[in-house]
Design a protein around this motif. Structure first.
Motif, short mmCIF file in Angstrom:
data_model
loop_
_atom_site.label_atom_id
_atom_site.label_comp_id
_atom_site.label_asym_id
_atom_site.label_seq_id
_atom_site.Cartn_x
_atom_site.Cartn_y
_atom_site.Cartn_z
N LEU A 142 0.96 -1.19 -0.05
CA LEU A 142 -0.06 0.01 0.02
C LEU A 142 0.85 1.10 0.02
O LEU A 142 1.84 1.39 0.92
N VAL A 143 0.58 1.94 -0.81
CA VAL A 143 1.46 3.30 -0.91
C VAL A 143 0.72 4.40 -0.35
O VAL A 143 1.16 5.12 0.59
N ARG A 145 -13.08 9.76 1.26
CA ARG A 145 -14.07 10.88 0.54
C ARG A 145 -13.98 12.05 1.25
O ARG A 145 -13.98 13.36 0.94
N GLY A 146 -13.69 12.04 2.88
CA GLY A 146 -13.51 13.15 3.56
C GLY A 146 -12.33 13.59 3.80
O GLY A 146 -12.26 14.78 4.51
N GLY A 147 -11.29 13.09 3.17
CA GLY A 147 -9.99 13.72 3.09
C GLY A 147 -8.99 13.09 4.00
O GLY A 147 -7.88 13.44 4.13
N THR A 148 -9.23 12.14 4.68
CA THR A 148 -8.28 11.21 5.60
C THR A 148 -7.34 10.63 4.85
O THR A 148 -7.82 9.81 3.87
N THR A 149 -6.18 10.58 4.97
CA THR A 149 -5.14 10.05 4.27
C THR A 149 -4.28 9.03 4.96
O THR A 149 -4.18 9.07 6.45
N THR A 150 -3.91 8.09 4.28
CA THR A 150 -2.92 7.18 5.03
C THR A 150 -1.61 6.85 3.95
O THR A 150 -1.87 6.90 2.80
N TYR A 151 -0.63 6.77 4.58
CA TYR A 151 0.51 6.43 3.72
C TYR A 151 1.58 5.21 4.25
O TYR A 151 1.64 4.95 5.61
N GLY A 152 2.15 4.51 3.29
CA GLY A 152 3.15 3.64 3.56
C GLY A 152 4.26 4.18 4.24
O GLY A 152 4.53 5.38 3.83
N ARG A 173 7.34 12.12 1.39
CA ARG A 173 7.96 12.45 0.05
C ARG A 173 6.63 12.19 -1.05
O ARG A 173 6.61 12.89 -1.86
N PHE A 174 5.73 11.54 -0.65
CA PHE A 174 4.53 11.52 -1.57
C PHE A 174 3.22 12.06 -1.00
O PHE A 174 2.98 12.02 0.30
N GLN A 192 1.34 12.76 -6.02
CA GLN A 192 2.53 13.39 -6.37
C GLN A 192 3.55 12.78 -5.69
O GLN A 192 3.52 12.68 -4.44
N MET A 193 4.54 12.21 -6.53
CA MET A 193 5.80 11.57 -6.04
C MET A 193 6.97 12.53 -5.88
O MET A 193 7.69 12.91 -7.09
N ASN A 194 7.57 12.79 -4.91
CA ASN A 194 8.86 13.90 -4.98
C ASN A 194 9.90 12.72 -4.34
O ASN A 194 9.84 11.90 -3.57
N SER A 195 11.19 13.45 -4.56
CA SER A 195 12.38 12.57 -4.16
C SER A 195 12.21 11.26 -4.13
O SER A 195 12.76 10.57 -3.49
N LEU A 196 12.17 10.98 -5.54
CA LEU A 196 11.94 9.42 -5.90
C LEU A 196 13.41 8.73 -5.86
O LEU A 196 14.55 9.40 -6.10
N LYS A 197 13.17 7.56 -5.25
CA LYS A 197 14.36 6.82 -5.00
C LYS A 197 14.14 5.66 -5.99
O LYS A 197 12.99 5.12 -6.56
N PRO A 198 15.40 4.66 -6.61
CA PRO A 198 15.19 3.68 -7.32
C PRO A 198 14.35 2.59 -6.69
O PRO A 198 13.73 1.92 -7.48
#
Length: 117
Positions: free
Chosen positions: A47-48, A53-60, A66-67, A81-87
């Motif tokens: 999971l990335v 719908r209410g705007g609650t976010t979850t990140y790996g 960075r994302f 939006q993906m920034n500072s991308l790594k290999p």
């Protein structure tokens, strides 16, 4: 039926940025959440990011800071939006839709992201 169309993948150098989009179309009454997974050969799907719908976010853990995931409810579209991308971010990225919490009802076809110099 719901169709998901992803765009924005490609080749980018380490440290660069990419923006993925996923638009949902079809007979849609209400979408609870949208998000992104990624997968590389021989590894478990990861999971990335996800957004309700209410705007609650979850990140790996590997992408926090960075994302950024965002969503346009009127267009049934989610962005990553993906920034500072790594290999190690190299993978096929899949968009999904939850009509209710955790149901993973629909999936996109996947878009390749390659981070390499």
């Amino acid at each position: 039926q719901v169709q998901l169309v992803e765009s924005g993948g490609g080749l980018v150098q380490p440290g660069g940025s990419l923006r993925l989009s996923c638009a949902a179309s079809g007979t849609i009454f209400s979408i609870y959440a949208m998000g992104w997974y990624r997968q590389t050969p021989g590894k478990q799907r990861e999971l990335v990011a996800a957004i309700t719908r209410g705007g609650t976010t979850t990140y790996g853990d590997s992408v926090k800071g960075r994302f950024t995931i965002s969503r346009d409810n009127a267009k049934n579209t989610v962005y990553l939006q993906m920034n500072s991308l790594k290999p190690e971010d190299t993978a096929v990225y899949y968009c999904y839709v939850d009509l209710r919490l955790g149901t993973r009802d629909y999936w996109g076809q996947g878009t390749q992201v390659t981070v390499s110099s």
